[in-house]
Design a protein around this motif. Structure first.
Motif, PDB file in Angstrom:
ATOM      1  N   CYS A 168       2.374  10.510   1.081  1.00 43.88           N
ATOM      2  CA  CYS A 168       3.540  10.078   0.289  1.00 43.88           C
ATOM      3  C   CYS A 168       4.328  11.288  -0.206  1.00 43.88           C
ATOM      4  N   GLN A 209       5.293   6.700   7.192  1.00 44.78           N
ATOM      5  CA  GLN A 209       4.631   5.683   8.000  1.00 44.78           C
ATOM      6  C   GLN A 209       3.122   5.921   8.060  1.00 44.78           C
ATOM      7  N   GLN A 232       1.669   4.665   4.880  1.00 42.77           N
ATOM      8  CA  GLN A 232       1.549   3.204   4.869  1.00 42.77           C
ATOM      9  C   GLN A 232       0.336   2.747   5.662  1.00 42.77           C
ATOM     10  N   ARG A 277      -2.614   0.746   3.569  1.00 40.98           N
ATOM     11  CA  ARG A 277      -2.561  -0.710   3.788  1.00 40.98           C
ATOM     12  C   ARG A 277      -3.829  -1.420   3.320  1.00 40.98           C
ATOM     13  N   MET A 312       2.634   0.240  -1.559  1.00 42.61           N
ATOM     14  CA  MET A 312       3.347   0.041  -0.301  1.00 42.61           C
ATOM     15  C   MET A 312       4.860   0.019  -0.520  1.00 42.61           C
ATOM     16  N   LEU A 329       5.916   3.649  -0.758  1.00 42.43           N
ATOM     17  CA  LEU A 329       5.860   4.295   0.553  1.00 42.43           C
ATOM     18  C   LEU A 329       7.021   3.835   1.437  1.00 42.43           C
ATOM     19  N   ALA A 330       7.441   2.586   1.287  1.00 42.27           N
ATOM     20  CA  ALA A 330       8.609   2.114   2.021  1.00 42.27           C
ATOM     21  C   ALA A 330       9.866   2.860   1.559  1.00 42.27           C
TER      22      ALA A 330
END
Length: 493
Positions: free
Chosen positions: A296, A316, A319, A323, A331, A334-335
């Motif tokens: 991150c 990515q 993530q 997960r 999440m 992270l998006a």
């Protein structure tokens, strides 16, 4: 970094839940109760940074006795009750151990253990009270006038001062106020125990708290020493496998915190090295939470360093690692890191899709699975990161709208973030063609720089000043430019 599976014959006693405090919370959520605590503090002129996680730690029994500031607030909220009525242990039971040990030594005539270092009295200048520990959670301690001076617990201080194995680390931890002695003797290393792991975890929290309020500049050099001490503890090994795991996780989180201080103060290569160190620790120990955190921050760094494609890939990867942790808020963040990378690539579609995922995940709310380090991530941060995306894409109107929301929504505890969002708002308004409003926002930031030291914020302000140069006749602009020009030049601390 050695590890050990040696099982201690003295297992650590688990904390006893504070059921009395839980009953007092009633039907309110932890966040609602924390808000009530902050309101009560303001009523009596106290300053506490209570949040839902703090309430959870109290109810779990991890905080046996609050510091004096929290004590005054709780007794104001529940008049007629004592700390014992609220489910806390008597203060003497928390603070009295060192005194009892010393008294016992005098009475029996026995010599103290040669491997122990007696804690020096800590400085009581600029405090509301000369003492008053909150042994388990220094994140929420009030400041006082000196940002390096805290109501810290004897338990925490002793954690890095008992036993020869950590004596080497004592002097290096002094810059963060974790100890107040400069023991220079180097003794043979012994295996670390639970007290050392707790002190390491609290060092991470202390750094984060100081950064939230004062920014990274001036903290980075001080924070590097505890990181070296943390890895010295790992090299020494631990008495139990669970302690080894805590030490690895704590060292990794500390590496990320020190990396962030380097990142925010413009030392990108140093930050990259610290994040890589944390990632290596995560991979070695199979810690998906630490791996997600390291990726991150790597994504954020790559975006700021002008490597947007790397930012997308790192986000990515974060993530994928995160997960399995079950945290929607993680999440969501992270998006947002991925969205920042897509914005840097000028991929508006990819950015908008990532932003939509972030907003949907954020709307699911908090959960017990949210990592502790994410305490900064609320609605204000969501708005602030989205503002950065639109700014990168050149959509200044959207950027300024979200930056304004971010500054308005930010908890006052996060002084550094308020300054950051307001600085970004000033820059967005300047590019949008609203110089008077930009100057007004810039002046607010200049006022906060007395409390906050951040290379990032100064860089944003400098860019805003350049953008406002053609608008010298607009209201407020000359004042902002003059005050900005008079800022003292500061080197890297």
């Amino acid at each position: 970094m050695a590890s050990s599976t040696v099982i201690s014959s003295q297992p650590e006693r688990p904390p006893r839940p504070n059921l009395a405090f839980r009953r007092l919370r009633g039907r309110r959520s932890p966040a609602e109760f924390a808000a009530a605590v902050r309101r009560a503090a303001r009523e009596i002129g106290e300053r506490v940074s209570c949040d839902a996680r703090y309430v959870g730690r109290v109810e779990a029994g991890e905080i046996r006795c609050p510091n004096y500031a929290y004590e005054r607030v709780f007794l104001h909220m529940f008049p007629g009750r004592t700390l014992t009525d609220l489910g806390f242990a008597p203060r003497s039971a928390v603070r009295g151990r060192a005194a009892r040990t010393a008294a016992g030594t005098r009475a029996t005539g026995t010599a103290p253990d040669a491997t122990r270092v007696a804690p020096a009295p800590y400085d009581t200048r600029n405090r509301h009270d000369p003492a008053g520990p909150e042994p388990s959670d220094p994140r929420h301690e009030p400041y006082g006038n000196d940002p390096w001076n805290h109501e810290e617990s004897d338990v925490l201080r002793r954690a890095f001062m008992t036993g020869g194995g950590v004596t080497m680390a004592v002097a290096t931890l002094a810059p963060l106020g974790l100890t107040h002695t400069a023991a220079a003797a180097v003794r043979p290393l012994r295996r670390a125990g639970g007290s050392e792991a707790s002190a390491l975890e609290n060092a991470v929290r202390r750094i984060r708290l100081l950064d939230d309020r004062h920014g990274a500049d001036g903290l980075y050099q001080r924070a590097a020493a505890p990181l070296r001490a943390a890895y010295a503890l790992l090299d020494a090994g631990a008495t139990r496998q669970t302690t080894t795991d805590r030490l690895h996780a704590g060292a990794g989180e500390l590496a990320i915190s020190v990396g962030w201080l380097a990142h925010d103060s413009g030392r990108f290569e140093d930050a990259r090295s610290h994040y890589a160190e944390a990632l290596a620790t995560a991979r070695m120990t199979g810690d998906p939470g630490l791996e997600a955190h390291a990726f991150c921050n790597t994504a954020f760094l790559a975006r700021d360093a002008g490597r947007p494609r790397e930012a997308v890939r790192a986000a990515q990867a974060a993530q994928r690692a995160g997960r399995s942790l079950g945290s929607d808020r993680l999440m969501s963040l992270l998006a947002l890191r991925e969205a920042g990378g897509w914005a840097g690539l000028a991929d508006r579609t990819g950015c908008e899709q990532a932003l939509a995922r972030a907003q949907a995940l954020f709307a699911r709310g908090r959960s017990d699975a949210d990592p502790e380090w994410m305490s900064f991530y609320g609605e204000a941060e969501l708005e602030g990161l989205e503002a950065q995306c639109w700014s990168t894409l050149g959509d200044w109107r959207r950027a300024s709208r979200h930056a304004r929301r971010a500054a308005r929504l930010q908890d006052p505890h996060f002084t550094r973030n308020i300054a950051l969002y307001t600085a970004e708002l000033a820059g967005d308004l300047a590019h949008e063609g609203r110089p008077d409003e930009a100057a007004e926002a810039g002046l607010r930031v200049l006022g906060l720089l007395e409390q906050v030291q951040s290379c990032r914020i100064r860089t944003i302000l400098a860019a805003t000043a350049r953008a406002l140069l053609p608008h010298r006749r607009a209201q407020g602009v000359p004042d902002f430019l003059d005050r900005h020009a008079s800022l003292p030049r500061t080197g890297r601390a």
